[in-house]
Structures are given as C-alpha cells and as structure tokens.
Motif scaffolding. Structure first.
Motif, PDB file in Angstrom:
ATOM      1  N   ARG A  49      -7.104  -6.265 -59.841  1.00  0.00           N
ATOM      2  CA  ARG A  49      -5.884  -6.121 -59.018  1.00  0.00           C
ATOM      3  C   ARG A  49      -6.277  -5.343 -57.687  1.00  0.00           C
ATOM      4  O   ARG A  49      -5.661  -5.214 -57.027  1.00  0.00           O
ATOM      5  CB  ARG A  49      -4.986  -5.077 -59.920  1.00  0.00           C
ATOM      6  N   ALA A  50      -7.608  -4.972 -57.636  1.00  0.00           N
ATOM      7  CA  ALA A  50      -8.262  -4.613 -56.022  1.00  0.00           C
ATOM      8  C   ALA A  50      -9.471  -4.430 -56.378  1.00  0.00           C
ATOM      9  O   ALA A  50     -10.204  -4.554 -57.292  1.00  0.00           O
ATOM     10  CB  ALA A  50      -7.829  -2.846 -56.054  1.00  0.00           C
ATOM     11  N   VAL A  51     -10.163  -4.588 -55.157  1.00  0.00           N
ATOM     12  CA  VAL A  51     -11.587  -4.923 -55.108  1.00  0.00           C
ATOM     13  C   VAL A  51     -12.188  -3.833 -53.951  1.00  0.00           C
ATOM     14  O   VAL A  51     -11.658  -3.502 -52.939  1.00  0.00           O
ATOM     15  CB  VAL A  51     -11.975  -6.285 -54.423  1.00  0.00           C
ATOM     16  N   LEU A  52     -13.234  -3.151 -54.600  1.00  0.00           N
ATOM     17  CA  LEU A  52     -14.008  -1.911 -53.808  1.00  0.00           C
ATOM     18  C   LEU A  52     -15.416  -2.357 -53.219  1.00  0.00           C
ATOM     19  O   LEU A  52     -16.127  -2.550 -54.333  1.00  0.00           O
ATOM     20  CB  LEU A  52     -13.762  -0.664 -54.385  1.00  0.00           C
ATOM     21  N   LEU A  53     -15.452  -2.538 -51.952  1.00  0.00           N
ATOM     22  CA  LEU A  53     -16.908  -2.917 -51.681  1.00  0.00           C
ATOM     23  C   LEU A  53     -17.666  -1.794 -51.154  1.00  0.00           C
ATOM     24  O   LEU A  53     -17.266  -1.073 -50.186  1.00  0.00           O
ATOM     25  CB  LEU A  53     -16.647  -3.968 -50.434  1.00  0.00           C
ATOM     26  N   THR A  54     -18.903  -1.415 -51.527  1.00  0.00           N
ATOM     27  CA  THR A  54     -19.714  -0.630 -51.354  1.00  0.00           C
ATOM     28  C   THR A  54     -20.957  -0.946 -50.894  1.00  0.00           C
ATOM     29  O   THR A  54     -21.559  -1.884 -51.398  1.00  0.00           O
ATOM     30  CB  THR A  54     -19.653   0.712 -52.361  1.00  0.00           C
ATOM     31  N   GLY A  55     -21.769  -0.184 -50.370  1.00  0.00           N
ATOM     32  CA  GLY A  55     -23.304  -0.319 -50.076  1.00  0.00           C
ATOM     33  C   GLY A  55     -24.103   0.947 -50.704  1.00  0.00           C
ATOM     34  O   GLY A  55     -23.730   2.014 -50.004  1.00  0.00           O
ATOM     35  N   ARG A  56     -24.882   0.799 -51.446  1.00  0.00           N
ATOM     36  CA  ARG A  56     -25.832   1.773 -52.124  1.00  0.00           C
ATOM     37  C   ARG A  56     -26.514   2.234 -50.983  1.00  0.00           C
ATOM     38  O   ARG A  56     -27.317   1.863 -49.901  1.00  0.00           O
ATOM     39  CB  ARG A  56     -26.550   1.186 -53.106  1.00  0.00           C
ATOM     40  N   GLY A  57     -26.961   3.735 -51.064  1.00  0.00           N
ATOM     41  CA  GLY A  57     -27.962   4.304 -50.092  1.00  0.00           C
ATOM     42  C   GLY A  57     -27.259   5.064 -48.869  1.00  0.00           C
ATOM     43  O   GLY A  57     -26.234   5.157 -48.736  1.00  0.00           O
ATOM     44  N   ARG A  58     -28.172   5.006 -47.714  1.00  0.00           N
ATOM     45  CA  ARG A  58     -27.688   5.690 -46.404  1.00  0.00           C
ATOM     46  C   ARG A  58     -26.657   4.835 -45.705  1.00  0.00           C
ATOM     47  O   ARG A  58     -25.818   5.409 -44.981  1.00  0.00           O
ATOM     48  CB  ARG A  58     -29.096   5.980 -45.779  1.00  0.00           C
ATOM     49  N   SER A  59     -26.868   3.762 -45.713  1.00  0.00           N
ATOM     50  CA  SER A  59     -26.008   2.627 -44.947  1.00  0.00           C
ATOM     51  C   SER A  59     -25.360   1.729 -45.698  1.00  0.00           C
ATOM     52  O   SER A  59     -25.732   1.138 -46.670  1.00  0.00           O
ATOM     53  CB  SER A  59     -26.950   1.897 -44.094  1.00  0.00           C
ATOM     54  N   PHE A  60     -24.195   1.546 -45.377  1.00  0.00           N
ATOM     55  CA  PHE A  60     -23.375   0.322 -45.958  1.00  0.00           C
ATOM     56  C   PHE A  60     -24.030  -0.792 -45.685  1.00  0.00           C
ATOM     57  O   PHE A  60     -23.980  -1.606 -46.712  1.00  0.00           O
ATOM     58  CB  PHE A  60     -22.079   0.123 -45.026  1.00  0.00           C
ATOM     59  N   CYS A  61     -24.322  -1.430 -44.527  1.00  0.00           N
ATOM     60  CA  CYS A  61     -25.086  -2.676 -44.466  1.00  0.00           C
ATOM     61  C   CYS A  61     -25.573  -2.701 -42.914  1.00  0.00           C
ATOM     62  O   CYS A  61     -24.622  -2.846 -42.118  1.00  0.00           O
ATOM     63  CB  CYS A  61     -24.194  -4.003 -44.716  1.00  0.00           C
TER      64      CYS A  61
END
Length: 265
Positions: A49-61
């Motif tokens: 019902r929802a998507v959460l996009l993240t990046g691990r560590g110090r930077s998103f991408c």
C-alpha cells in the motif's frame, strides 16, 4: 548480489533499500537490475500500500557507478550503459504505475541517478544535511533516471537547466524551496519520519492514491478539457469502488476508514 533488498511489513509498506553503503549506493548494472526486481516485487505482491525507498549508509545514492563504467573499453561501454538504463528506467516505470505511493528518504548525497530517484518519488523527505547535485555534465554525460523530465516539472525549465548545466550543490533547505523535496527533517529523525509517512499512506485509500498519481502526471501535458473528463471518470470509478463506499460510510459515521477494504468494486 544486487545491492537492493525488499521487505514488506504487516502494515503494507514495502521497504526498498539500496545497500551498497561502501560505494555510496552507486548504481551499476547489478544495482539497476536489483531496483527493477524490487519494483516488480512491489507490483506483484499482495497488500503493498506504500513503498519506502532508502539508501543505507552516509548517502542516499551518489549516482552511477563510475568505477564500473571506467573499467569497460569503449566498444563495450555504450551497450553496458544501455543495459543499466534499461533496468533503471524499467524500475521507474514500474514504480510510477503502482497505486501505492512512493516515498523517498534522502540523507547525505543524492547525485545523478540518485537525484532522479528522489525526483521521481511522490513524497521526498530530506535530512537537513542532504545535498542534491545533478553531476552529469560535469563528467561529460547527459542525464538519465528521468532527470531531464522530472526536474523541469518540479522546479521549472530555467532552474532545471541551472542545476543540470552548472552542477551546483543544492542544500536540503534550498531543495525544499525549489520544490524538489516535500519537506526537510532533522537528520536524526529522517528514518522515523519517513517510516511514519509511509505508514500513514499505507492506511489510506490506495486506489484513490493511484488515480491521483496518474491524474497529476497526466495533467502536466494534457489540455484542460481532456483532463476534466479524466477527472470525472476517475472520480466515478473511485466512488463506486469498495474503498470509496467505505470512505464515505466512515466519514458519515465519524470513524476512520477500514484500511483493509479492497479498492475492487
């Protein structure tokens, strides 16, 4: 290993995480393919019902994996980049086609394709220390990840060209002023706030969200008459759906709608 993980929690939030922290979540072929696989998982799984996009560590991408690209001879590089962009753009197409809204939580650097992922999301929360930069022309590349499409629509063509041609760094606060991000939160609260936002959306009317996403996207290129007709059709479809009927019933009864009600009629 793709460098992307997907976890669907019991609230209906699909957590898509880019996991190459040691490389700033740079996008090479494996990562692009992983994002496409993750998007397809979200599309095919029941109850997202929802998507959460993240990046691990110090930077998103930090953008494309330039080390990977530099290792390839010229006669192979174009074909390789074609495979990378096919997969990355395929992921963006799948995410855009979902009814479930896409939320991005951005910390550290969002550069190149990272900027594209942030811009493509419906809601983008930025940590106060986040920095956005186009970066493409600085290395002699032109944009990908939909940046040349999404950025002018978010900030206007003049400002988009300023960012794309000069590659100047944009702080989180300026990104909010430009309309590139939805809101800025304290760096230490980004994960919490992004999670709360995704959960809030997951409790909402997913079918209505999907219709709204498509109307907003189409409205940027459709004439008024055609758009009014599309709004009328979408509204009628929503009103007779189970979600729409439950929403009205809940409002009249002064209670919250049941999030378990399907959008199907």
């Amino acid at each position: 290993m793709s460098g992307v993980t997907v976890r669907i929690d019991d609230k209906g939030v699909a957590h898509v995480e880019m996991c190459r922290a040691e490389a700033g979540n740079a996008i090479g072929l494996a990562m692009a393919t992983g994002l496409l696989d993750a998007a397809r998982t979200c599309a095919q799984a029941d109850g997202v019902r929802a998507v959460l996009l993240t990046g691990r560590g110090r930077s998103f991408c930090v953008g494309g994996d330039l080390r990977e690209f530099a290792e390839l001879p010229g006669d192979r590089l174009a074909a390789h980049l074609g495979r990378v962009t096919d997969a990355l753009h395929g992921a963006l197409r799948v995410f855009a086609g979902l009814d479930a809204p896409l939320v991005a939580a951005v910390q550290g650097a969002a550069a190149g394709a990272g900027l594209g992922l942030a811009a493509a999301s419906d809601l983008t929360l930025a940590a106060s220390d986040a920095v956005f930069v186009a970066a493409y022309t600085g290395i002699g590349y032109s944009p990908d990840a939909g940046v040349s499409w999404s950025l002018p629509r978010l900030v206007g063509p003049k400002r988009a060209l300023d960012l794309l041609l000069t590659n100047r760094r944009v702080t989180a606060s300026e990104a909010a002023e430009l309309g590139l991000v939805s809101r800025v939160v304290d760096a230490g609260r980004l994960t919490e706030e992004a999670g709360k936002t995704a959960e809030l959306l997951a409790r909402g009317a997913t079918g209505a969200f999907g219709a709204t996403r498509r109307l907003v996207a189409a409205g940027l290129s459709t004439g008024l008459d055609a758009h009014l007709d599309a709004e009328a059709r979408r509204l009628a479809d929503a009103a007779v759906s189970d979600e729409g009927r439950e929403g009205v019933a809940a409002f009249l009864a002064r209670r919250g709608p049941d999030p378990g009600v399907s959008r199907a009629t």
